[in-house]
Design an enzyme around this catalytic site. Structure first.
Site, PDB file in Angstrom:
ATOM      1  N   GLY A 111      65.857  33.791  62.348  1.00  0.00           N
ATOM      2  CA  GLY A 111      66.440  34.914  61.624  1.00  0.00           C
ATOM      3  C   GLY A 111      67.907  34.746  61.327  1.00  0.00           C
ATOM      4  N   SER A 112      68.436  33.543  61.484  1.00  0.00           N
ATOM      5  CA  SER A 112      69.865  33.309  61.284  1.00  0.00           C
ATOM      6  C   SER A 112      70.242  33.201  59.818  1.00  0.00           C
ATOM      7  CB  SER A 112      70.287  32.017  61.995  1.00  0.00           C
ATOM      8  OG  SER A 112      69.625  30.899  61.420  1.00  0.00           O
ATOM      9  N   GLY A 113      69.269  32.863  58.958  1.00  0.00           N
ATOM     10  CA  GLY A 113      69.572  32.631  57.555  1.00  0.00           C
ATOM     11  C   GLY A 113      69.952  31.205  57.243  1.00  0.00           C
ATOM     12  N   LEU A 114      69.858  30.313  58.228  1.00  0.00           N
ATOM     13  CA  LEU A 114      70.191  28.900  58.021  1.00  0.00           C
ATOM     14  C   LEU A 114      68.938  28.034  57.883  1.00  0.00           C
ATOM     15  CD1 LEU A 114      73.112  28.476  60.603  1.00  0.00           C
ATOM     16  CD2 LEU A 114      73.241  29.112  58.185  1.00  0.00           C
ATOM     17  N   GLY A 115      67.789  28.675  57.737  1.00  0.00           N
ATOM     18  CA  GLY A 115      66.546  27.918  57.596  1.00  0.00           C
ATOM     19  C   GLY A 115      66.064  27.328  58.898  1.00  0.00           C
ATOM     20  N   SER A 116      66.343  27.987  60.023  1.00  0.00           N
ATOM     21  CA  SER A 116      66.078  27.368  61.324  1.00  0.00           C
ATOM     22  C   SER A 116      64.602  27.137  61.587  1.00  0.00           C
ATOM     23  CB  SER A 116      66.695  28.211  62.446  1.00  0.00           C
ATOM     24  OG  SER A 116      66.219  29.538  62.405  1.00  0.00           O
ATOM     25  N   SER A 117      63.734  28.058  61.183  1.00  0.00           N
ATOM     26  CA  SER A 117      62.301  27.882  61.448  1.00  0.00           C
ATOM     27  C   SER A 117      61.731  26.699  60.668  1.00  0.00           C
ATOM     28  CB  SER A 117      61.534  29.160  61.098  1.00  0.00           C
ATOM     29  OG  SER A 117      61.928  30.228  61.932  1.00  0.00           O
ATOM     30  N   ASP A 161      64.134  25.242  52.261  1.00  0.00           N
ATOM     31  CA  ASP A 161      64.564  24.861  53.604  1.00  0.00           C
ATOM     32  C   ASP A 161      63.962  23.542  54.050  1.00  0.00           C
ATOM     33  OD1 ASP A 161      65.789  27.299  53.512  1.00  0.00           O
ATOM     34  OD2 ASP A 161      64.436  28.281  54.921  1.00  0.00           O
TER      35      ASP A 161
END
Length: 343
Positions: A111-117, A161
């Site tokens: 949920g950070s917005g950095l494409g972590s998933s 992402d």
């Protein structure tokens, strides 16, 4: 044998959201992004227990089960289970499901917005490809990661992402019907690279958000033919092209203008992209030297990025820290996902 991998997280500079179906299938999507020195990590090795072991290290959650009894379910182990099941079912040519230990962690929370998933899925796919000797290039890794997330696990989201994590660097990406993707790596001059790093402030609001709800609203608006939302997405496409041109020319006045107009357009594509907290942070930033702002990723929270004159950076950072969030030092990266063997 131990295999490790890492894949870089990304910042969306322009066009984010146009990579989401059905918009990109109907109209085509353009995205401009860059990877940063924050990563998702994975480690694979034989499981001493003879079971399949899943360890989400940052969430401190683990589970072990028989190789043939992996339940995809939901939760922090879902991505690891999805990659394991897909590789076993589609790539091992009928060989028995292996007993391996899978450990993973990320430098950024979900949920950070950095494409972590999606970056985590890319890191896992790269690790499995190295572990089993699968000949997968950047496009194949990204396409497989996308299929696992969207088709096998049913998770909502776009396409940028996975390709950012697989390729790395500055990329202008094109998305079309039939899952056709074209990645155009950009040769950004060293001085432009350095100036943009010096101009960028990355700020974590401390509030993660559920991107699926925002993405669902955007997709529903397109399916329903809402002209205001579709027009906003079309402007985002144009601004992705303009961002690419400003970046290659080193026109930082234009770059900031494009980022800000892109943020205004994005807020019109779905109602939940902004909120009073984000609006207050935006006002605070502009009162302290920011020239442009946007929320990274789908919106609603997570990381925000700001562009300023490097001479104003210290004052902007001081003001943002006073608002209670965290400012991250950030550098861009050339390299995409990588995996290597130990022993």
């Amino acid at each position: 044998m131990i295999v490790r991998s890492r894949a870089p997280l990304r910042l969306g500079l322009a066009g984010g959201g146009t990579d989401v179906s059905p918009f990109c299938d109907i109209h085509g999507g353009f995205v401009m992004n860059v990877t940063i020195d924050k990563y998702a990590y994975a480690t694979l090795d034989p499981a001493p227990s003879g079971l399949v072991e899943f360890h989400a290290l940052d969430a401190d959650v683990s589970q072990a089960c028989a190789p043939g009894e992996v339940d995809l379910g939901s939760g922090p182990l879902q991505l690891m289970k999805g990659v394991y099941s897909t590789i076993v079912n589609d790539y091992l040519d009928g060989r028995p499901a292996p007993a391996i230990r899978i450990r993973a962690a990320s430098d950024a929370p979900p949920g950070s917005g950095l494409g972590s998933s999606s970056t985590m899925v890319v890191a896992l796919v790269a690790a499995f490809a190295e572990y089993f000797g699968l000949a997968l290039g950047e496009y194949e890794i990204a396409q497989l990661a996308y299929r696992i997330e969207r088709n096998e696990l049913g998770l909502a989201g776009g396409k940028q992402d996975q390709y950012a994590a697989a390729f790395g660097g500055f990329n202008f990406m094109e998305f079309y019907d039939g899952d056709r993707v074209v990645v155009n790596p950009l040769r950004v001059k060293d001085w432009i690279w350095s100036e943009l790093e010096a101009s960028l402030v990355l700020y974590f609001t401390g509030v993660s958000r559920a991107s699926a709800k925002i993405i669902d609203e955007q997709s529903r608006n397109v399916r329903d033919g809402r002209s205001d939302s579709i027009d906003a997405m079309q402007r985002l496409k144009v601004e992705a092209v303009q961002m690419k041109e400003a970046l290659l020319r080193g026109d930082f006045v234009r770059l900031a203008s494009v980022m800000q107009s892109g943020w205004q357009a994005k807020k019109q594509s779905a109602t939940s992209i902004t909120n009073p907290m984000i609006d207050e942070l935006e006002a605070l930033a502009f009162a302290n030297g920011a020239r442009a702002t946007k929320v990274s990723g789908a919106g609603g929270g997570g990381f925000m990025m700001f562009i300023c004159d490097p001479a104003d950076r210290v004052g902007l950072v001081r003001a943002l820290r006073g608002a209670g969030g965290t400012v991250y030092d950030t550098h861009f990266t050339h390299q995409g996902a990588s995996a290597w063997k130990i022993g």
